[in-house]
Design an enzyme around this catalytic site. Structure first.
Site: not given
Ligand code: FRU
Length: 528
Positions: A52, A54-55, A111, A237, A324
């Site tokens: 996985w 994400n950001d 994070f 965020e 998301w």
């Molecule tokens: C944005 C977020 C951030 C956080 C991270 C956690 O997609 O929710 O705010 O730091 O992903 O994975």
């Protein structure tokens, strides 16, 4: 928040890593043979080898390398306890995977956040000969969250003295404690030359906090930025904050990603443009005046690289190509998610004020293989201009300049492109003079039943300027389209999951008055 069935996912992960390490009949490691060839695997976008993502995090340039860290869960293909994955590129298109940079510790999981080069060694964590690369991130403490505390997120730092290859967490973490705000995260730090200090922006629920520091360790609050919100707006965020110059003028740009209420539903990233006096950011529009950086559904949490040399001078942005609403469910197995292409952000100005243009970085030209020039002339109904991809993947760049009569608003002229797969799955990108919108329809584009929020027609407003010309510049990978209109004032990024890519390309117009002025299609080369 995004937990999911961890035990089941762990079993899948073990199965995937077992099969990927096995050998085939000729004794060749299986993962060599199948490397990055799985169904839906992006061929010219960054995606993690497995599991996985994400950001994007910690994007920093240092000694010829653009670093990309990213939110990573190495044990399953769904969101879980966060680490910072790591990759580098020297040309912004070819990527090299590096080992995980930051692991969870007793203060929490890791994070989102940023990284800078502390050139003057203000932190004392390196030396003037070897300035430290400093990562500033949010520690997320799940145990405190479960106990009902509001102080479960706080900002910490780590540093590297070997070009990001190994990291030491600062023993005095956290460097910025939480005074009791539930969402308190995603620090983006930059050096503010005029005030000789570091500026940190981060998201605190419904606002952006501005802090400053002489040394990346002691932080003082400067101000807060609050703006009018829509009723469906999610938590704020992943901010970014930087100046952009156009001609004589310099303006400050504040990017904010919002967890819900995005332009076509779900998460999305907007921006404010204004001025900064070293303490406070004031938007040009008193109520806020936000615009979207991308009108598509799949560009979230994007930020820009820091420390790009001034000789280069570009502000280069990259986002997470998902949403998301369905990120945990998209139909890939070994890995989940990819990043957008890197894009250069530029400051534009119209009678409505300043705005951002985003265009793919010029380095994307390195991806180009064969090219086909299209014959100019009227576009009639659906006109097949492909396929061109004999053995290669159907991945390509389309650059088309259409000419139309701008007075035909009421007539409802529609034109653009329709992509089609062998299985007759289709994706269209069309401009309508009547609605003055560009729309991408992905409801028949392939696998879409994993979430009710995925299929649909997604639109962005496009103001006819009167010249009667419109440019469609698109990048098509095996599971995405990025569409840049004109010079990138309108961008739509959308995922799609056709069985094996779209190999047929059609030009489309519903009236004969539309002409193709120029057109080129480039086949693109896989980066893996
Ligand atoms: C944005 C977020 C951030 C956080 C991270 C956690 O997609 O929710 O705010 O730091 O992903 O994975």
């Amino acid at each position: 928040m995004r937990t999911g069935c961890i035990i089941f996912s762990t079993l899948i992960a073990l199965f995937i890593s077992f099969t990927s390490c096995s050998t085939n009949e000729s004794g060749e490691p299986e993962n060599q043979k199948t490397y990055y060839t799985e169904q839906y695997r992006p061929q010219f976008h960054f995606s993690p080898d497995s599991m996985w993502m994400n950001d994007p995090n910690g994007m920093v340039y240092y000694e010829g390398e653009y670093h990309l860290f990213y939110q990573y869960h190495p044990y399953t293909n769904v969101w879980g306890p966060m680490h910072w994955g790591h990759a580098i590129t020297t040309d912004l298109v070819h990527w090299e995977h590096l080992p995980i940079a930051l692991y969870p510790d007793s203060l929490g999981t890791i994070f989102s956040g940023s990284a800078v080069i502390d050139w003057n060694n203000s932190s004392g964590l390196g030396s003037s000969e070897n300035p430290p690369m400093v990562a500033i991130f949010t520690h997320h403490n799940q145990k405190l969250a479960e106990e009902g505390s509001l102080q479960f997120q706080y900002q910490s730092i780590a540093y590297s003295l070997d070009k990001g290859r190994s990291w030491t967490k600062y023993p005095g973490n956290p460097v910025l404690k939480n005074s009791g705000i539930r969402d308190f995260r995603d620090p983006k730090v930059s050096w503010y030359e005029a005030g000789q200090k570091w500026i940190m922006v981060f998201a605190a629920q419904d606002r952006i906090m501005f802090y400053s520091s002489p040394n990346l360790i002691q932080w003082d609050k400067e101000s807060e930025f609050i703006a009018e919100k829509t009723s469906d707006e999610g938590v704020w965020e992943c901010p970014d904050f930087f100046p952009l110059t156009s001609g004589e003028e310099t303006k400050w740009v504040l990017l904010v990603s919002i967890g819900g209420g995005g332009p076509n539903g779900g998460s999305g990233t907007k921006y404010y443009i204004g001025d900064f006096d070293g303490e406070k950011f004031i938007s040009d529009v008193p109520s806020g005046g936000a615009r979207w950086i991308d009108l598509g559904k799949d560009n979230y949490a994007g930020v820009s690289w820091s420390d790009i040399p001034s000789e280069d001078g570009r502000r280069i942005f990259l986002g997470w190509m998902s949403n998301w609403q369905y990120a945990n469910k998209v139909p890939s197995q070994r890995w989940r998610s990819a990043m957008t292409l890197p894009r250069e952000l530029k400051l534009g100005k119209s009678e409505k004020g300043y705005f951002l243009n985003s265009v793919p970085v010029v380095e994307t030209e390195l991806l180009r293989g064969d090219q086909i020039k299209l014959e100019p002339g009227p576009v009639k109904d659906r006109q097949n201009v492909g396929p061109f991809f004999e053995d290669a993947y159907p991945i390509y760049e389309i650059d088309l300049l259409f000419e139309f009569d701008p007075d035909l608003h009421e007539e409802g002229v529609e034109f653009g492109i329709v992509l089609e797969s062998k299985q007759h799955e289709q994706l269209s990108a069309v401009f309508s003079t009547r609605t003055q919108q560009v729309s991408i329809a992905r409801n028949q584009s392939g696998k879409a039943d994993f979430s009710v929020n995925f299929p649909g027609v997604h639109v962005g407003p496009y103001q006819v300027t009167g010249t009667g010309e419109i440019r469609f510049h698109a990048f098509i990978d095996l599971s995405s389209i990025e569409l840049f209109m004109d010079d990138g004032a309108l961008v739509l990024t959308e995922l799609c999951f056709p069985e094996s890519g779209f190999e047929q390309i059609h030009l489309y117009a519903n009236k004969e008055s539309v002409k193709l002025k120029t057109g080129t299609i480039y086949s693109l080369k896989s980066i893996w």
